[in-house]
Motif scaffolding. Structure first.
Motif, mmCIF file in Angstrom:
data_model
loop_
_atom_site.group_PDB
_atom_site.id
_atom_site.type_symbol
_atom_site.label_atom_id
_atom_site.label_comp_id
_atom_site.label_asym_id
_atom_site.label_seq_id
_atom_site.Cartn_x
_atom_site.Cartn_y
_atom_site.Cartn_z
ATOM 1 N N UNK A 170 -8.070 7.356 -8.187
ATOM 2 C CA UNK A 170 -9.203 7.861 -8.967
ATOM 3 C C UNK A 170 -9.604 6.858 -10.051
ATOM 4 N N UNK A 171 -8.635 6.039 -10.513
ATOM 5 C CA UNK A 171 -8.948 5.087 -11.581
ATOM 6 C C UNK A 171 -9.272 3.685 -11.046
ATOM 7 N N UNK A 172 -8.814 3.365 -9.813
ATOM 8 C CA UNK A 172 -9.196 2.102 -9.167
ATOM 9 C C UNK A 172 -9.050 2.268 -7.662
ATOM 10 N N UNK A 173 -9.948 1.629 -6.919
ATOM 11 C CA UNK A 173 -9.993 1.829 -5.465
ATOM 12 C C UNK A 173 -8.781 1.291 -4.736
ATOM 13 N N UNK A 174 -8.274 0.139 -5.182
ATOM 14 C CA UNK A 174 -7.153 -0.508 -4.511
ATOM 15 C C UNK A 174 -6.021 -0.787 -5.485
ATOM 16 N N UNK A 175 -4.788 -0.707 -4.998
ATOM 17 C CA UNK A 175 -3.682 -1.105 -5.871
ATOM 18 C C UNK A 175 -3.735 -2.602 -6.133
ATOM 19 N N UNK A 176 -2.953 -3.043 -7.095
ATOM 20 C CA UNK A 176 -2.844 -4.476 -7.371
ATOM 21 C C UNK A 176 -1.380 -4.791 -7.671
ATOM 22 N N UNK A 177 -1.121 -5.984 -8.093
ATOM 23 C CA UNK A 177 0.255 -6.464 -8.281
ATOM 24 C C UNK A 177 1.039 -5.591 -9.272
ATOM 25 N N UNK A 233 0.721 -14.931 -2.041
ATOM 26 C CA UNK A 233 -0.449 -14.073 -1.876
ATOM 27 C C UNK A 233 0.006 -12.631 -1.731
ATOM 28 N N UNK A 234 -0.909 -11.726 -2.030
ATOM 29 C CA UNK A 234 -0.653 -10.295 -1.834
ATOM 30 C C UNK A 234 -1.889 -9.682 -1.192
ATOM 31 N N UNK A 235 -1.632 -8.808 -0.243
ATOM 32 C CA UNK A 235 -2.688 -8.119 0.483
ATOM 33 C C UNK A 235 -2.517 -6.636 0.186
ATOM 34 N N UNK A 236 -3.516 -6.036 -0.453
ATOM 35 C CA UNK A 236 -3.428 -4.642 -0.864
ATOM 36 C C UNK A 236 -4.331 -3.778 0.008
ATOM 37 N N UNK A 237 -3.794 -2.643 0.441
ATOM 38 C CA UNK A 237 -4.493 -1.735 1.348
ATOM 39 C C UNK A 237 -4.575 -0.339 0.746
ATOM 40 N N UNK A 258 6.142 -12.544 5.666
ATOM 41 C CA UNK A 258 5.348 -11.417 5.207
ATOM 42 C C UNK A 258 6.313 -10.303 4.834
ATOM 43 N N UNK A 259 6.138 -9.713 3.673
ATOM 44 C CA UNK A 259 7.004 -8.633 3.199
ATOM 45 C C UNK A 259 6.175 -7.365 3.078
ATOM 46 N N UNK A 260 6.539 -6.353 3.828
ATOM 47 C CA UNK A 260 5.879 -5.069 3.675
ATOM 48 C C UNK A 260 6.450 -4.431 2.414
ATOM 49 N N UNK A 261 5.554 -3.921 1.578
ATOM 50 C CA UNK A 261 5.976 -3.428 0.273
ATOM 51 C C UNK A 261 5.326 -2.095 -0.061
ATOM 52 N N UNK A 262 6.078 -1.277 -0.736
ATOM 53 C CA UNK A 262 5.565 -0.005 -1.207
ATOM 54 C C UNK A 262 4.802 -0.180 -2.521
ATOM 55 N N UNK A 310 0.836 -1.190 0.000
ATOM 56 C CA UNK A 310 0.000 0.000 0.000
ATOM 57 C C UNK A 310 0.867 1.235 0.000
ATOM 58 N N UNK A 311 0.234 2.374 -0.154
ATOM 59 C CA UNK A 311 0.935 3.657 -0.093
ATOM 60 C C UNK A 311 1.231 3.966 1.372
ATOM 61 N N UNK A 312 2.146 4.889 1.658
ATOM 62 C CA UNK A 312 2.452 5.253 3.042
ATOM 63 C C UNK A 312 1.198 5.696 3.807
ATOM 64 N N UNK A 313 1.108 5.249 5.046
ATOM 65 C CA UNK A 313 0.010 5.670 5.908
ATOM 66 C C UNK A 313 -1.283 4.899 5.748
ATOM 67 N N UNK A 314 -1.264 3.798 5.018
ATOM 68 C CA UNK A 314 -2.497 3.051 4.789
ATOM 69 C C UNK A 314 -2.565 1.726 5.551
ATOM 70 N N UNK A 315 -1.606 1.479 6.460
ATOM 71 C CA UNK A 315 -1.733 0.348 7.365
ATOM 72 C C UNK A 315 -0.883 -0.875 7.090
ATOM 73 N N UNK A 316 0.103 -0.767 6.212
ATOM 74 C CA UNK A 316 0.950 -1.930 5.898
ATOM 75 C C UNK A 316 1.693 -2.434 7.134
ATOM 76 N N UNK A 317 2.368 -1.538 7.810
ATOM 77 C CA UNK A 317 3.145 -1.931 8.982
ATOM 78 C C UNK A 317 2.227 -2.435 10.081
ATOM 79 N N UNK A 318 1.119 -1.766 10.283
ATOM 80 C CA UNK A 318 0.154 -2.207 11.299
ATOM 81 C C UNK A 318 -0.306 -3.622 11.009
ATOM 82 N N UNK A 319 -0.614 -3.923 9.755
ATOM 83 C CA UNK A 319 -1.048 -5.275 9.399
ATOM 84 C C UNK A 319 0.081 -6.281 9.631
#
Length: 172
Positions: free
Chosen positions: A134-141, A157-161, A122-126, A6-15
């Motif tokens: 604006x073009x899609x609600x969630x990022x993807x691979x 697996x990938x978990x997108x936030x 688990x790998x935290x990823x940017x 996810x982008x910064x501040x969207x909960x990757x580290x928390x998850x």
């Protein structure tokens, strides 16, 4: 091999930290390898998630060495029980030091180690700045930031936030 993106501040580290707390709650070994936080910062974040109710954050190992790489992680986890959970913070800087192997080689080595030992990574990823909510609600691979190439099919697996929403998807 789970990618948490996810982008910064969207909960990757928390998850990622919550995964470790859940593993500790289940009686499994839980290890946080971070190239970003100090041990004190990581423990503070863990305590806020655990809210002091269970004392689980004191059971987690937190490693903050600048030497963190696949070799370092494998050496540290060698002999760990099947089901051990390790979170790596974060994928894109594993090979930041030029003396470390290429990111793709490190992910491949960690994947082999995971298959042989049953350690869960688990790998935290940017997510790349080009991701446009604006073009899609969630990022993807396709939105994973890859300054250095790595075959993302090495992850299971990938978990997108993004903005409080989340999606788990198969990668391979």
């Amino acid at each position: 091999m789970l990618l948490v993106a996810g982008r910064p501040g969207h909960g990757k580290t928390t998850l990622g930290l919550q995964l470790l707390l859940d593993a500790a709650r289940d009686g499994r070994k839980a290890v946080f390898f971070t190239l970003e936080f100090t041990e004190q910062q990581a423990r503070r974040h863990l305590r806020s998630l655990d809210e002091g109710r269970h004392g689980l954050c004191d059971k987690l190992q937190i490693l903050t060495s600048d030497d963190i790489s696949a070799d370092y992680i494998i050496r540290h986890l060698s002999g760990s029980e099947r089901g051990t959970v390790a979170v790596i913070d974060y994928l894109q800087i594993l090979d930041q030091q030029r003396s470390k192997p290429a990111l793709s080689d490190q992910v491949l080595a960690l994947g082999d180690f995971a298959r042989q030992t049953g350690v869960v990574f688990g790998f935290i990823s940017q997510v790349d700045r080009s991701f446009d909510p604006e073009s899609k609600r969630l990022p993807d691979i396709r939105d994973i930031r890859l300054p250095n190439l790595v075959d993302l099919r090495l992850f299971n697996k990938a978990y997108f936030l993004h903005n409080g929403e989340a999606r788990l998807q198969d990668v391979a």
